[in-house]
Design an enzyme around this catalytic site. Structure first.
Site, PDB file in Angstrom:
ATOM      1  CG  HIS A 194      41.272 -39.402 -17.574  1.00 48.01           C
ATOM      2  ND1 HIS A 194      42.511 -39.942 -17.823  1.00 48.01           N
ATOM      3  CD2 HIS A 194      40.719 -39.203 -18.793  1.00 48.01           C
ATOM      4  CE1 HIS A 194      42.683 -40.059 -19.134  1.00 48.01           C
ATOM      5  NE2 HIS A 194      41.612 -39.609 -19.736  1.00 48.01           N
ATOM      6  CG  HIS A 240      48.635 -36.215  -9.327  1.00 44.85           C
ATOM      7  ND1 HIS A 240      49.550 -35.784 -10.261  1.00 44.85           N
ATOM      8  CD2 HIS A 240      48.496 -37.549  -9.555  1.00 44.85           C
ATOM      9  CE1 HIS A 240      49.939 -36.803 -11.006  1.00 44.85           C
ATOM     10  NE2 HIS A 240      49.320 -37.890 -10.585  1.00 44.85           N
ATOM     11  CD  GLU A 241      46.843 -40.040  -7.197  1.00 40.23           C
ATOM     12  OE1 GLU A 241      46.164 -40.675  -8.031  1.00 40.23           O
ATOM     13  OE2 GLU A 241      48.083 -39.982  -7.255  1.00 40.23           O
TER      14      GLU A 241
END
Ligand SMILES: [Zn+2]
Length: 691
Positions: free
Chosen positions: A484, A477-478
């Site tokens: 991004h 997730h991180e």
């Protein structure tokens, strides 16, 4: 530098104000001392104020370059200092750093207020915005101008002076109420402890006993066992303890945080905050705070957010009802003669999970080694985006933090990635992505320095670090947030990386979690720490099969919070609000199952009131989940989890695109259509209602 009284400039002695010329232009952490921050903030904030005044007072007529681009070029030194400071307040803080933080936070808030309520500056931006079609701007410049215009208007720059003054007063009051709210919750959590003896621990596994013993020792009660109101402590106890009386006791204390009637009671704080938020929204021309908040989100209106929640709510309740029946049947089978209560749910669900899937956390853990899972996350990024990761020696702020240089397929520098994975007392709980430097191309071709900070248990020396499956999911997730930031490819800093609406920002992170579970990744990287053998197929299958177990409960627990949040912040008049009664009536309205309690009841709902980042925005998690499930389905439809054409669109329109486009336009460009809710319902197992 206290005691020095010669007149050399501060940059001679303050490393925060010097040029950083070391490896990867990292801050010189070793020479930065806490005493350097305040003077560095004072100096750079003053310099930024002067830059802003010069732009606002420019005698030349406004142009994109002398106003918008000038704003984008301003304040760089503040960012540099603030980025270092806030990396440390989260990941490696101290009493000294925390005291500086209490000092600095209102200072930064006032600085921001002054910027966005600057009327001459707003007049220049409004003038440019009014004739934006005639300025010859490219698409990105037009987007930056629109973002600035919207930000100024939403902050109240267009209002008359009395309204602006009232807004400033409201903002300051809300800031101090938010701090008070969080401190009240923390005080209630600290003041409760359930001290137990060895004989009270029936059902608890070894890791839970060890944690309870350590917690008691920390409180000066060696030999005893302490259950606290920290989520990890109370949830583990509720899941495993066979002592129904003790489960009820700790559960009641847990759900009453912030509602205990004394000086730490949050109900009056909430009533005042909701009323002030409503007043602010009305000053800015909106019917309610929720209307104001969502106007600048992907959802746009409370009705759109509620439509999604309602669609999920009915199915989640039906699913939870089936789950409840299964748990009640288990109680009967064991000879229990009582109705399932909220403090029973986790305990019987855990029993049923074990019986149904024969899955033991202790069996899975040896296959999930931290270093292998990091490599797994890198491998997915290599297959999707052609990235390479090379460990590098770099001077960081703590010996547990590690760095990798990220390069593209041709060896070109993309980013520096820092992973700081282990829990320690100087680190806040949770997991997050942050940055020391963001990408841009305005002043130069600046590449980002991105961090992932987690709280995995540090192993004893010489032992491998092992993760739970949830931990591994958190790592992915991180890392999705990290990509991004790292793949960002924009010109203007305002639009870089994760600077997108909060109901869109979880798309790159939640989407990335899907690649943990694809066979090419898990089969290769889930290897036993002792034997090096891959995880046996039956174990892997059982692990993946549990994904939809108890999802009715989890979805109800979450969605009730999102619905109550939206309802509360849509109130047109919140003066004299009775918070307990409001919550009770709203839950009655949505027909909340009595065996389930909101994941966060209002008196301790920190997402909404401690700062307020998710006020009228708790729906965002599910909104993003619709997007991530639908986005991953694009790869499934292509028949390849790494389909190159789909991956290229994903990179072009999502991971590298920052805030270049409206989220809806960005998503449509990637997917060729708007998202559908079906994939989310399948992912949560809500398409069938059998328990
Ligand atoms: Zn996230």
């Amino acid at each position: 530098m206290g005691g020095m009284n010669h007149t050399s400039s501060a940059s001679d002695t303050n490393p925060l104000l010097a040029a950083w010329t070391g490896p990867f232009e990292l801050p010189p952490f070793a020479s930065i001392k806490p005493g350097h921050y305040r003077p560095a903030f004072d100096r750079t904030l003053a310099a930024h104020r002067a830059e802003i005044e010069a732009i606002a007072a420019d005698p030349a007529a406004p142009t994109f370059d002398n106003t918008v681009a000038a704003l984008e070029r301003s304040g760089r030194e503040v960012d540099k200092v603030a980025n270092v400071f806030f990396v440390l307040t989260g990941a490696d803080t101290s009493d000294e750093i925390e005291a500086i933080e209490r000092d600095i936070s209102p200072l930064l808030a006032r600085h921001n207020n002054a910027l966005y309520l600057n009327r001459p500056l707003y007049a220049r931006i409004a003038d440019l915005y009014g004739r934006r079609e005639t300025l010859g701007l490219d698409a990105e410049q037009a987007r930056v101008l629109e973002r600035y215009y919207t930000r100024f208007v939403r902050a109240g720059a267009a209002l008359e002076k009395p309204a602006q003054d009232r807004l400033a007063t409201i903002n300051e009051r809300l800031a101090s109420l938010g701090t008070q709210f969080g401190q009240n919750v923390l005080a209630d959590e600290k003041s409760f402890v359930m001290l137990l003896d060895e004989g009270d621990l029936t059902g608890l596994p070894d890791f839970a006993r060890a944690a309870a013993r350590a917690a008691a020792e920390e409180r000066g009660q060696p030999g005893k066992y302490a259950i606290t109101l920290a989520r990890s402590s109370v949830e583990t106890f509720l899941q495993f303890s066979s002592r129904r009386d003790l489960r009820e006791k700790v559960f009641q204390a847990w759900i009453r945080r912030g509602e205990t009637g004394g000086t730490t009671d949050n109900r009056a704080v909430i009533a005042e905050m909701v009323a002030l938020r409503g007043e602010r929204a009305k000053l800015l021309g909106f019917a309610s705070f929720a209307d104001y908040r969502l106007d600048d989100q992907m959802a746009k209106t409370p009705a759109a957010a509620r439509e999604l929640l309602d669609e999920v709510w009915g199915r989640a309740c039906a699913r939870a009802a089936a789950e409840k029946d299964a748990l009640q049947a288990l109680i009967a089978k064991e000879g229990g003669n009582f109705a399932l209560a909220p403090h029973d749910w986790r305990y019987y669900a855990e029993k049923l999970r074990k019986a149904k899937f024969d899955l033991d956390e202790a069996e899975v853990k040896p296959y999930l080694q931290l270093d292998e899972m990091i490599e797994a996350a890198f491998e997915a990024a290599r297959r999707l985006f052609g990235l390479r990761f090379t460990p590098v020696a770099a001077p960081l702020y703590h010996p547990d933090a590690r760095a990798w240089e990220v390069t593209d397929a041709h060896g070109g520098h993309v980013a520096l990635f820092i992973g700081d994975y282990f829990a320690r007392s100087s680190k806040h709980s949770g997991a997050w992505m942050t940055s020391l430097r963001d990408q841009e191309k305005l002043s130069a071709d600046v590449r980002p320095i991105v961090l992932n900070v987690c709280n995995f248990s540090k192993p004893a020396a010489g032992e491998p670090a092992l993760l739970s499956f949830d931990d591994a999911r958190t790592l992915f997730h991180e890392f999705g947030h990290g990509l991004h930031g790292m793949l960002s490819n924009v010109t203007y800093p305002l639009l870089a990386g994760t600077a997108v609406p909060s109901d869109f920002v979880e798309l790159p992170s939640q989407l990335y979690e899907h690649w943990l579970e694809v066979p090419q990744i898990l089969e290769r990287y889930a290897r036993h720490a002792g034997t090096g053998q891959p995880m046996p197929k039956p174990l892997l299958d059982r692990l993946l099969a549990t994904r939809t177990f108890n999802q009715g409960f989890a979805t109800v627990e979450y969605t009730a919070c999102a619905l109550v949040d939206l309802d509360l912040h849509t109130l047109s008049d919140a003066n004299g609000l009775d918070v307990t009664e409001y919550e009770r009536r709203d839950l009655e309205r949505i027909a909340m199952p009595p065996e389930i309690v909101m994941r966060h009841r209002l008196p301790h709902f920190q997402h909404l009131f401690s700062g307020g980042g998710y006020a009228a925005g708790y729906y965002s998690y599910m909104w993003s989940e619709v997007l991530d499930a639908d986005a991953f389905a694009a790869f499934e439809e292509a028949g390849d989890a790494f389909d190159p054409a789909t991956a290229k669109r994903l990179r072009d329109y999502i991971y590298s695109a920052g805030n270049l486009r409206e989220p809806k336009a960005a998503y449509e460009a990637f997917r060729g259509r708007m998202p559908k809710v079906d994939a989310l319902l399948r992912k949560r197992g809500l398409t069938e209602v059998r328990g």
